[in-house]
Design a protein around this motif. Structure first.
Motif, PDB file in Angstrom:
ATOM      1  N   SER A 270       0.830  -1.209   0.000  1.00  0.00           N
ATOM      2  CA  SER A 270       0.000   0.000   0.000  1.00  0.00           C
ATOM      3  C   SER A 270       0.861   1.255   0.000  1.00  0.00           C
ATOM      4  O   SER A 270       0.588   2.218  -0.718  1.00  0.00           O
ATOM      5  CB  SER A 270      -0.937   0.005   1.210  1.00  0.00           C
ATOM      6  N   LEU A 271       1.920   1.261   0.822  1.00  0.00           N
ATOM      7  CA  LEU A 271       2.824   2.410   0.818  1.00  0.00           C
ATOM      8  C   LEU A 271       3.603   2.488  -0.487  1.00  0.00           C
ATOM      9  O   LEU A 271       3.812   3.580  -1.038  1.00  0.00           O
ATOM     10  CB  LEU A 271       3.793   2.327   1.998  1.00  0.00           C
ATOM     11  N   ARG A 273       2.708   1.622  -3.422  1.00  0.00           N
ATOM     12  CA  ARG A 273       1.861   2.103  -4.512  1.00  0.00           C
ATOM     13  C   ARG A 273       1.345   3.511  -4.253  1.00  0.00           C
ATOM     14  O   ARG A 273       0.717   4.112  -5.130  1.00  0.00           O
ATOM     15  CB  ARG A 273       0.656   1.175  -4.730  1.00  0.00           C
ATOM     16  N   GLY A 274       1.577   4.041  -3.037  1.00  0.00           N
ATOM     17  CA  GLY A 274       1.118   5.385  -2.724  1.00  0.00           C
ATOM     18  C   GLY A 274      -0.384   5.527  -2.764  1.00  0.00           C
ATOM     19  O   GLY A 274      -0.925   6.537  -3.237  1.00  0.00           O
ATOM     20  N   THR A 275      -1.108   4.545  -2.235  1.00  0.00           N
ATOM     21  CA  THR A 275      -2.566   4.547  -2.303  1.00  0.00           C
ATOM     22  C   THR A 275      -3.204   5.603  -1.407  1.00  0.00           C
ATOM     23  O   THR A 275      -4.353   5.977  -1.613  1.00  0.00           O
ATOM     24  CB  THR A 275      -3.129   3.181  -1.898  1.00  0.00           C
ATOM     25  N   GLY A 276      -2.477   6.059  -0.379  1.00  0.00           N
ATOM     26  CA  GLY A 276      -3.023   7.037   0.557  1.00  0.00           C
ATOM     27  C   GLY A 276      -3.756   6.426   1.721  1.00  0.00           C
ATOM     28  O   GLY A 276      -4.172   7.141   2.645  1.00  0.00           O
ATOM     29  N   ALA A 312       0.892   6.519   5.291  1.00  0.00           N
ATOM     30  CA  ALA A 312      -0.013   6.377   4.148  1.00  0.00           C
ATOM     31  C   ALA A 312      -0.589   7.725   3.745  1.00  0.00           C
ATOM     32  O   ALA A 312      -0.612   8.086   2.557  1.00  0.00           O
ATOM     33  CB  ALA A 312      -1.130   5.393   4.487  1.00  0.00           C
ATOM     34  N   ARG A 313      -1.048   8.482   4.734  1.00  0.00           N
ATOM     35  CA  ARG A 313      -1.690   9.777   4.464  1.00  0.00           C
ATOM     36  C   ARG A 313      -0.709  10.744   3.791  1.00  0.00           C
ATOM     37  O   ARG A 313      -1.069  11.478   2.871  1.00  0.00           O
ATOM     38  CB  ARG A 313      -2.198  10.360   5.779  1.00  0.00           C
ATOM     39  N   GLU A 314       0.544  10.729   4.259  1.00  0.00           N
ATOM     40  CA  GLU A 314       1.557  11.632   3.714  1.00  0.00           C
ATOM     41  C   GLU A 314       2.281  11.038   2.510  1.00  0.00           C
ATOM     42  O   GLU A 314       3.186  11.658   1.961  1.00  0.00           O
ATOM     43  CB  GLU A 314       2.568  11.972   4.817  1.00  0.00           C
ATOM     44  N   ARG A 315       1.873   9.823   2.121  1.00  0.00           N
ATOM     45  CA  ARG A 315       2.477   9.107   0.991  1.00  0.00           C
ATOM     46  C   ARG A 315       3.993   9.022   1.127  1.00  0.00           C
ATOM     47  O   ARG A 315       4.751   9.247   0.175  1.00  0.00           O
ATOM     48  CB  ARG A 315       2.059   9.738  -0.341  1.00  0.00           C
ATOM     49  N   ARG A 316       4.408   8.681   2.332  1.00  0.00           N
ATOM     50  CA  ARG A 316       5.839   8.481   2.572  1.00  0.00           C
ATOM     51  C   ARG A 316       6.251   7.123   2.049  1.00  0.00           C
ATOM     52  O   ARG A 316       5.456   6.173   1.981  1.00  0.00           O
ATOM     53  CB  ARG A 316       6.142   8.626   4.069  1.00  0.00           C
TER      54      ARG A 316
END
Length: 338
Positions: A270-271, A273-276, A312-316
């Motif tokens: 998930s991280l 792929r930058g899903t958020g 996830a929220r910050e797309r780290r």
């Protein structure tokens, strides 16, 4: 039976591809770039025998299918945080002969955690849980890798909240023609809670990029012990590591796949792929919830839930926190909790 795979990512894509390979009728449900790739190129499934492409119907919801068929099986393979949205879309879909999917069709929760089954039981009459042990990867649109051999995975299956029936046995029989072992068990939740304990380390891997260093293993052991204490306080049974080892044996051995990316588990993906979003609220967060309900502090799981959601929220980037830093934060969290 026709299998409608709602969420044709790592797990859903692997199951859908293997079922198609075994001659079963499969529809893939996806969105965005993944749906576009499935439409244009088909599902590319990389497994130890090589790569195959399956040209399967791919849709973004029930609309393009018209009325669903009475022999359809809905396989819910989205991440738990996307479950409610998927249920909203599919529950009211009409079925040929009358009624809705929620009233007439089986829904199989092919997901980590335990929350999706509870959510589904609010809407669907026939809900089946699965303990998913299926190493698979989805980081590129249209491409899914599953590196297990000789079996692709082991999927304990049962009706929720408990029990078995002929539908479960028919689904299991189809899965077993498709390189899965699918034991039908009356207590599938007991297997799912054991998998939940294993999945508590997903956030460690997602944050730091590893489960395999001594420091990461030691931290996971602390996180798991906290989870076991919470489940014990809640009176929730789970299979033991010994029972799981006997069930799994050497049936699923991972092998390197040509052209397949190396990566981590579902949270890491998930991280990557930058899903958020990430499933931590329903893995570590399940332990946090139960701990609060039963008066057992769970500071380590609370920390991992909070950090995973922030990443996830910050797309780290996946793996961008040093293990030593996470261990330091864990020690501080335990100290603060008293």
């Amino acid at each position: 039976m026709r299998y409608i795979i709602i969420g044709a990512g790592a797990v859903g894509g692997a199951v859908g591809g293997r079922l198609a390979q075994a001659g079963r009728e499969v529809v893939l449900v996806a969105r965005g770039k993944h749906l576009a790739a499935l439409d244009e190129h088909g599902l590319r499934l990389r497994v130890p025998e090589g790569e195959s492409t399956y040209r399967l119907p791919a849709v973004d919801g029930p609309g393009p299918l018209g009325e669903l068929r009475a022999d359809d099986v809905l396989v819910l393979a989205v991440k738990t945080q996307d479950t409610v949205a998927a249920l909203d879309v599919w529950a009211q879909a009409p079925v040929a002969g009358g009624g809705t999917a929620a009233e007439r069709l089986p829904l199989v929760c092919l997901q980590n955690g335990v929350e999706s089954g509870r959510l589904a039981l609010r809407r669907f009459r026939q809900v089946y849980g699965v303990c998913v042990w299926l190493p698979s990867t989805f980081v590129e649109p249209g491409v899914v890798s599953a590196a297990g051999t000789p079996l692709t995975g082991i999927l304990h299956l049962g009706r929720l909240p408990h029990g078995t029936d002929d539908t479960a046995r028919r689904i299991a029989a189809d899965l077993e023609t498709a390189r899965f072992e699918a034991p039908v068990v009356p207590d599938v939740a007991r297997w799912q809670y054991a998998k939940l304990l294993a999945n508590l380390g997903n956030a460690v891997e997602a944050l730091t990029g590893t489960r395999d260093t001594e420091a990461a293993r030691a931290l996971y052991a602390r996180v798991r012990a906290e989870g076991e204490a919470v489940l014990d306080a809640a009176g929730i049974a789970h299979t033991s590591p010994g029972e799981q080892r006997v069930a799994r044996g050497d049936k699923v051995t991972l092998v390197p796949l040509d052209g397949a990316p190396r990566g981590g588990g579902s949270s890491w993906q998930s991280l990557a792929r930058g899903t958020g979003t990430i499933e931590a609220d329903h893995l570590n967060g399940e332990i946090v919830l139960l701990g609060r309900l039963h008066g057992v502090p769970a500071p380590l799981n609370e920390l991992l839930q909070r950090l995973a959601n922030r990443f996830a929220r910050e797309r780290r980037a996946a793996g961008s926190m040093p293990v030593a830093e996470l261990v330091r934060l864990a020690d501080e969290a335990v100290t603060a909790a008293g």
